[in-house]
Enzyme design. Structure first.
Site, PDB file in Angstrom:
ATOM      1  CG  ASP A  31       8.860 -54.764  -8.558  1.00 30.66           C
ATOM      2  OD1 ASP A  31       8.506 -54.109  -9.548  1.00 30.66           O
ATOM      3  OD2 ASP A  31       9.764 -54.375  -7.778  1.00 30.66           O
ATOM      4  CG  ASP A  52      16.934 -60.743  -6.858  1.00 30.99           C
ATOM      5  OD1 ASP A  52      16.799 -60.557  -8.083  1.00 30.99           O
ATOM      6  OD2 ASP A  52      18.006 -60.613  -6.240  1.00 30.99           O
ATOM      7  CE1 TYR A 144      19.157 -49.839 -17.754  1.00 29.00           C
ATOM      8  CE2 TYR A 144      19.698 -48.541 -19.699  1.00 29.00           C
ATOM      9  CZ  TYR A 144      18.763 -49.127 -18.877  1.00 29.00           C
ATOM     10  OH  TYR A 144      17.420 -48.995 -19.176  1.00 29.00           O
ATOM     11  CE  LYS A 148      17.225 -52.715 -19.534  1.00 23.79           C
ATOM     12  NZ  LYS A 148      16.007 -53.486 -19.230  1.00 23.79           N
ATOM     13  CB  VAL A 188      14.295 -34.939 -17.341  1.00 21.84           C
ATOM     14  CG1 VAL A 188      13.524 -34.977 -18.650  1.00 21.84           C
ATOM     15  CG2 VAL A 188      14.590 -33.513 -16.927  1.00 21.84           C
ATOM     16  NE  ARG A 212      17.917 -37.169 -23.512  1.00 20.52           N
ATOM     17  CZ  ARG A 212      19.026 -36.486 -23.788  1.00 20.52           C
ATOM     18  NH1 ARG A 212      19.113 -35.774 -24.895  1.00 20.52           N
ATOM     19  NH2 ARG A 212      20.051 -36.521 -22.969  1.00 20.52           N
ATOM     20  NE  ARG A 270      22.398 -36.543 -16.419  1.00 17.90           N
ATOM     21  CZ  ARG A 270      21.171 -37.029 -16.245  1.00 17.90           C
ATOM     22  NH1 ARG A 270      20.520 -36.818 -15.119  1.00 17.90           N
ATOM     23  NH2 ARG A 270      20.578 -37.703 -17.202  1.00 17.90           N
ATOM     24  N   GLY A 272      28.487 -37.553 -20.047  1.00 13.00           N
ATOM     25  CA  GLY A 272      27.948 -38.704 -20.783  1.00 13.00           C
ATOM     26  C   GLY A 272      26.582 -38.465 -21.421  1.00 13.00           C
TER      27      GLY A 272
HETATM   28  C1  UD2 Z   1      17.617 -41.927 -20.926  1.00 10.79           C
HETATM   29  C2  UD2 Z   1      17.300 -43.043 -19.960  1.00 10.79           C
HETATM   30  C3  UD2 Z   1      18.544 -43.805 -19.611  1.00 10.79           C
HETATM   31  C4  UD2 Z   1      19.267 -44.263 -20.872  1.00 10.79           C
HETATM   32  C5  UD2 Z   1      19.527 -43.050 -21.773  1.00 10.79           C
HETATM   33  C6  UD2 Z   1      20.119 -43.481 -23.094  1.00 10.79           C
HETATM   34  C7  UD2 Z   1      15.426 -42.323 -18.580  1.00 10.79           C
HETATM   35  C8  UD2 Z   1      14.999 -41.857 -17.235  1.00 10.79           C
HETATM   36  N1  UD2 Z   1      16.748 -42.509 -18.728  1.00 10.79           N
HETATM   37  O1  UD2 Z   1      18.456 -40.980 -20.293  1.00 10.79           O
HETATM   38  O2  UD2 Z   1      18.184 -44.944 -18.857  1.00 10.79           O
HETATM   39  O3  UD2 Z   1      18.465 -45.203 -21.537  1.00 10.79           O
HETATM   40  O4  UD2 Z   1      18.291 -42.393 -22.071  1.00 10.79           O
HETATM   41  O5  UD2 Z   1      20.455 -42.371 -23.863  1.00 10.79           O
HETATM   42  O6  UD2 Z   1      14.633 -42.566 -19.468  1.00 10.79           O
HETATM   43  N2  UD2 Z   1      18.139 -33.431 -16.871  1.00 10.79           N
HETATM   44  C9  UD2 Z   1      18.220 -32.197 -16.223  1.00 10.79           C
HETATM   45  N3  UD2 Z   1      17.961 -32.164 -14.890  1.00 10.79           N
HETATM   46  C10 UD2 Z   1      17.623 -33.281 -14.157  1.00 10.79           C
HETATM   47  C11 UD2 Z   1      17.534 -34.525 -14.828  1.00 10.79           C
HETATM   48  C12 UD2 Z   1      17.807 -34.568 -16.191  1.00 10.79           C
HETATM   49  O7  UD2 Z   1      18.526 -31.171 -16.842  1.00 10.79           O
HETATM   50  O8  UD2 Z   1      17.394 -33.166 -12.948  1.00 10.79           O
HETATM   51  C13 UD2 Z   1      18.432 -33.482 -18.319  1.00 10.79           C
HETATM   52  C14 UD2 Z   1      19.540 -34.466 -18.616  1.00 10.79           C
HETATM   53  O9  UD2 Z   1      20.796 -33.861 -18.453  1.00 10.79           O
HETATM   54  C15 UD2 Z   1      19.218 -34.844 -20.059  1.00 10.79           C
HETATM   55  C16 UD2 Z   1      17.684 -34.737 -20.136  1.00 10.79           C
HETATM   56  O10 UD2 Z   1      17.292 -33.954 -19.006  1.00 10.79           O
HETATM   57  O11 UD2 Z   1      19.802 -33.948 -20.957  1.00 10.79           O
HETATM   58  C17 UD2 Z   1      16.976 -36.081 -20.052  1.00 10.79           C
HETATM   59  O12 UD2 Z   1      17.478 -36.771 -18.916  1.00 10.79           O
HETATM   60  P1  UD2 Z   1      16.871 -38.167 -18.407  1.00 10.79           P
HETATM   61  O13 UD2 Z   1      17.733 -38.618 -17.292  1.00 10.79           O
HETATM   62  O14 UD2 Z   1      15.415 -38.052 -18.188  1.00 10.79           O
HETATM   63  O15 UD2 Z   1      17.006 -39.123 -19.660  1.00 10.79           O
HETATM   64  P2  UD2 Z   1      18.265 -39.459 -20.604  1.00 10.79           P
HETATM   65  O16 UD2 Z   1      17.791 -39.243 -22.002  1.00 10.79           O
HETATM   66  O17 UD2 Z   1      19.492 -38.781 -20.182  1.00 10.79           O
END
Ligand code: UD2
Length: 307
Positions: A31, A52, A144, A148, A188, A212, A270, A272
């Protein structure tokens, strides 16, 4: 005792996996600590290399000297935003390093029991099918997700074409202890936990109705171990709970558990972000694995960890 390599083993999921395996296995971790933390490995015995995974010479030497039984490949730049900023750099880590490792195993005929690659629900992007099945259309929308997806396909194809013992997984929204809340793109629930602990205001993007499929890291680790040891076909599996929860419902449930009212500031959605996410986990269940942590129990355990 099996010999296990975990790349990215000081990170969130990797370190939880290392803790689960450490008593009965000989663990090696590579790591670079760009996201992971050495203290995530406190209390367990591992051989640790701060390095790395893109350093081919180092990785080749490590692989040929150790003859690992199992390789769990979790090293990656986990931030989608970072991949959008630095597509070439993240491509090297998220895709090239995986292909190079697979090819070294193939050409050197290393006697491996399983190579497990960790992909993401990001590969589904905005594809319309719901819930997401492994056979659903993919729509990778960011560097990303593209990397993946490609690395996942290489993993499966090295199984099919060359007979390597491989398997790949697609993580949905994993949460639990040791998740790093430091970046705005951290999971989140790690951000919410941090806000609750330190009486900070949480910014909610959207109205909270987005859903989610949250899965507790304890289930994720158990599923990874089961897939590495109990499957023999190169296939891809969703790892999720198979449930859909709205963010606002999750916040309310977490407030009840912690006894803390979260200060919320609402902002527009947000860029996307997807509206709804849910996995079909029949395939995971078909190998005899069912998640055991409900969201409520998982949140309780998560909160307890920091009390
Ligand atoms: C997840 C994965 C990302 C990608 C994506 C694919 C994680 C951390 N991220 O993103 O890598 O695989 O899925 O779809 O698992 N939110 C807030 N406030 C904050 C942060 C987040 O409201 O401070 C909302 C965000 O706008 C979203 C939800 O919480 O609607 C989940 O956000 P996230 O970043 O934990 O995960 P996600 O599903 O966007």
């Amino acid at each position: 005792m099996s010999k296990v390599l975990i790349t990215g083993g000081a990170g969130f999921i990797g370190s939880n996996l290392a803790h689960a395996l450490a008593d009965n296995n000989e663990i090696t971790i590579v790591d670079d600590l760009s996201m992971g933390k050495k203290k995530n490995l406190d209390g367990i015995k591992v051989t640790f290399y701060q390095h790395d995974v893109c350093d081919r010479e180092f990785m080749h030497q490590l692989l040929s000297e150790n003859k690992f039984d199992y390789i769990y490949y979790l090293a990656a730049v986990a931030s989608v935003a970072d991949s959008v900023e630095r597509p070439l750099a993240t491509h090297k880590i998220n895709q090239e390093s995986v292909l190079d490792t697979l090819d070294y195993i193939r050409t050197q005929k290393l006697p491996l029991k399983k190579f497990l690659f960790t992909s993401s629900a990001a590969v589904y992007g905005n594809s319309p099918e719901f819930p997401k099945l492994e056979s659903s259309q993919v729509d990778p929308l960011t560097p990303y997700a593209i990397d993946k997806y490609a690395a996942e396909r290489f993993t499966i194809d090295y199984g099919k074409l060359y007979g390597l013992p491989t398997v790949a997984v697609r993580f949905f929204n994993v949460y639990g202890p040791r998740q790093n809340p430091e970046s705005p793109y951290s999971g989140v629930l790690s951000i919410i936990t941090e806000c609750m602990k330190n009486n900070k205001t949480f910014t909610l993007f959207g109205d909270g109705s987005q859903t989610r499929d949250f899965v507790y890291v304890g289930d994720v680790v158990a599923a990874l171990i089961k897939l590495a040891t109990a499957t023999d076909k190169p296939m891809v599996y969703n790892i999720a709970n198979g449930d859909e929860s709205s963010l606002i419902d999750v916040i309310h449930a977490y407030e009840k558990i912690s006894g803390i009212n979260l200060n919320i500031k609402y902002e527009s959605g947000r860029n996307g972000d997807i509206d709804k996410s849910k996995a079909d986990i029949s395939k995971l269940k078909s190998i005899g694995f069912t998640p055991k942590w409900t969201l409520e129990n998982g949140l309780r355990e998560y909160w307890k960890y920091y009390e």
